[in-house]
Design a protein around this motif. Structure first.
Motif, short mmCIF file in Angstrom:
data_model
loop_
_atom_site.label_atom_id
_atom_site.label_comp_id
_atom_site.label_asym_id
_atom_site.label_seq_id
_atom_site.Cartn_x
_atom_site.Cartn_y
_atom_site.Cartn_z
N THR A 27 -4.02 -8.93 -2.14
CA THR A 27 -5.48 -8.84 -2.05
C THR A 27 -6.01 -7.68 -2.89
O THR A 27 -7.08 -7.78 -3.50
CB THR A 27 -5.92 -8.66 -0.58
N ALA A 28 -5.26 -6.60 -2.93
CA ALA A 28 -5.67 -5.45 -3.74
C ALA A 28 -5.42 -5.67 -5.23
O ALA A 28 -6.04 -4.99 -6.06
CB ALA A 28 -4.93 -4.20 -3.26
N LEU A 29 -4.56 -6.61 -5.58
CA LEU A 29 -4.18 -6.81 -6.98
C LEU A 29 -4.80 -8.05 -7.60
O LEU A 29 -4.73 -8.23 -8.82
CB LEU A 29 -2.65 -6.91 -7.10
N VAL A 30 -5.38 -8.95 -6.80
CA VAL A 30 -5.90 -10.22 -7.32
C VAL A 30 -6.98 -9.96 -8.38
O VAL A 30 -7.75 -8.99 -8.28
CB VAL A 30 -6.44 -11.08 -6.15
N ASP A 31 -7.06 -10.83 -9.38
CA ASP A 31 -8.00 -10.61 -10.48
C ASP A 31 -9.01 -11.74 -10.64
O ASP A 31 -9.63 -11.87 -11.69
CB ASP A 31 -7.24 -10.41 -11.79
N ASN A 32 -9.18 -12.60 -9.62
CA ASN A 32 -10.22 -13.64 -9.70
C ASN A 32 -10.85 -13.82 -8.34
O ASN A 32 -10.23 -13.57 -7.29
CB ASN A 32 -9.64 -14.96 -10.21
N ARG A 40 -8.54 -13.24 1.51
CA ARG A 40 -9.32 -12.64 2.60
C ARG A 40 -9.37 -13.57 3.81
O ARG A 40 -9.35 -13.13 4.96
CB ARG A 40 -10.74 -12.31 2.12
N LEU A 41 -9.46 -14.88 3.54
CA LEU A 41 -9.41 -15.86 4.64
C LEU A 41 -8.09 -15.74 5.39
O LEU A 41 -8.06 -15.71 6.63
CB LEU A 41 -9.59 -17.27 4.09
N LEU A 42 -7.00 -15.66 4.66
CA LEU A 42 -5.68 -15.56 5.29
C LEU A 42 -5.54 -14.23 6.02
O LEU A 42 -4.94 -14.15 7.10
CB LEU A 42 -4.59 -15.70 4.23
N GLN A 43 -6.09 -13.16 5.45
CA GLN A 43 -6.07 -11.87 6.15
C GLN A 43 -6.80 -11.96 7.48
O GLN A 43 -6.32 -11.45 8.50
CB GLN A 43 -6.71 -10.79 5.28
#
Length: 403
Positions: A27-32, A40-43
């Protein structure tokens, strides 16, 4: 699933939190944007068990006498957390970017995961007895040692047992109007609470010309209201509830709703104050006071209902908490989607007034439900009202018999 004897409380907690911690990294590394939304949904999904059924662990640990104290801290953490989030992240994000907030979650949740794995004991009675019976069978070689859950589900296939526990929250909510109303009412006040995340940016940076960082500090009003209400409620527990439980023994669980009768007046009062003073002409502290009144009274309402639910069906406390959390979180999610458009089209004054009107409708339903419950169960409504006033205003009085 925490009510399935084979799993207990800890397996759902730990397994889901492991996945949550792992997800913090991508989540901290995603670029799109699409990838961020999925992660975020999975979190949110894997981060929910502690919030959804953590209260059930409290009911495992504490007796009815001390349960309100245990739940007070748990409710305060769950209720104050959303307001604390912006305060923790707004200044760091301005300097480090949005990814910093994702790393903050990792730094906070990973140590908790370690503590949970190392220190958290199993609290589910069914799981403890099941493991004890398994050890006895292994030591003695006697297959007749069975736990009560094994006896109850001896002839039931495992998948049917799991399905039974998975559908229990919905079943109870649909069959018991009191539980359904409790979930609907908490969903309403919780959804209004989340609408503040859309109202504050339209009020304080625009009407009061505050810097966005300074405007975020208005969320401290929610934490102040929560702290004040928590103090008042703990005083009530020690001075009223505990002495009554010690003197009279087990009381009807509707008795625990007494403080909510008067606390339910606070949400519309606080919302009306906020609606008609957050205009840029009246000092910002007045509207912030309305937020304090709203958040404090909602905390007491939530606390009373959270105590009421497990006492209604002690065996299915986790299901009751999970059902309540699902409904109120879903409504809060919906409020986030429409509240900004509502405030822009109606204005803050009329938009928040509309929400205050819904809160008044909730008061009417709460009073009606309590009166019906007390008449059916033969409770003393006068005594409950006296206890409510004593808790709310800090003094004792006796109602005259003629009115």
């Amino acid at each position: 699933m925490s009510e399935v004897p084979l799993y207990g409380r800890n397996i759902p907690y730990i397994a889901s939190l492991v996945i949550f911690v792992v997800l913090c990294v991508p989540t901290a590394l995603v670029d799109n944007f699409a990838g961020l939304m999925v992660l975020r949904l999975l979190q949110g999904f894997f981060g929910s068990p502690c919030l959804a059924s953590g209260g059930a662990s409290m009911t495992d640990i504490y007796s009815d006498l001390y349960l309100p104290l245990g739940l007070t801290g748990w409710v305060a953490a769950a209720y104050g957390g959303p307001a604390l989030g912006p305060l923790l992240s707004v200044f760091s994000i301005a300097k480090k970017g949005w990814r910093w907030a994702m790393w903050e979650m990792l730094w906070m949740s990973a140590p908790i995961l370690v503590l949970m794995i190392v220190c958290l004991p199993e609290t589910s009675a069914d799981n403890i007895l099941l493991r004890r019976a398994q050890r006895l069978r292994k030591v003695t070689g006697n297959s007749k040692f069975l736990s009560r859950s094994e006896v109850a589900h001896e002839s039931q296939p495992f998948h049917k047992m799991v399905l039974h526990y998975m559908t229990k929250p919905v079943e109870i909510m649909m069959k018991d109007p009191a539980v359904l109303f409790a979930n609907v009412y908490t969903s309403l006040v919780y959804g209004i609470y989340y609408s503040f995340f859309e109202a504050f940016p339209l009020v304080y940076p625009i009407k009061y010309k505050m810097h966005p960082h300074s405007a975020t500090l208005i969320f401290i009003s929610i934490i102040i209201g929560c702290a004040l209400a928590m103090t008042v409620y703990i005083i009530y527990i020690y001075t009223r509830l505990m002495p009554d439980l010690r003197a009279k023994g087990q009381l009807e669980h509707e008795y625990r709703l007494a403080p909510a009768l008067f606390a339910s007046l606070g949400p519309p009062i606080g919302l009306f104050i906020f609606a008609w003073t957050a205009n840029g002409k009246i000092h910002w502290a007045v509207s912030a006071l309305g937020v304090v009144i709203y958040s404090g009274s909602v905390f007491i309402v939530l606390q009373c209902i959270i105590i009421y639910l497990p006492l209604a069906y002690p065996k299915y406390s986790a299901s009751l908490f999970a059902g309540n959390d699902t409904t109120r979180s879903s409504v809060a999610f919906a409020f986030i989607l429409f509240s900004r458009s509502m405030f822009i089209n109606l204005g803050i004054d009329r938009g928040v007034t509309l929400l205050a009107g819904l809160s008044i409708l909730g008061i009417a339903c709460l009073l009606f439900t309590t009166m019906v419950q007390t008449s059916v169960l033969g409770l003393d409504l006068q005594s409950i009202a006296e206890q409510s006033v004593a808790m709310t205003f800090g003094f004792t009085f006796k109602m005259s018999r003629d009115g």
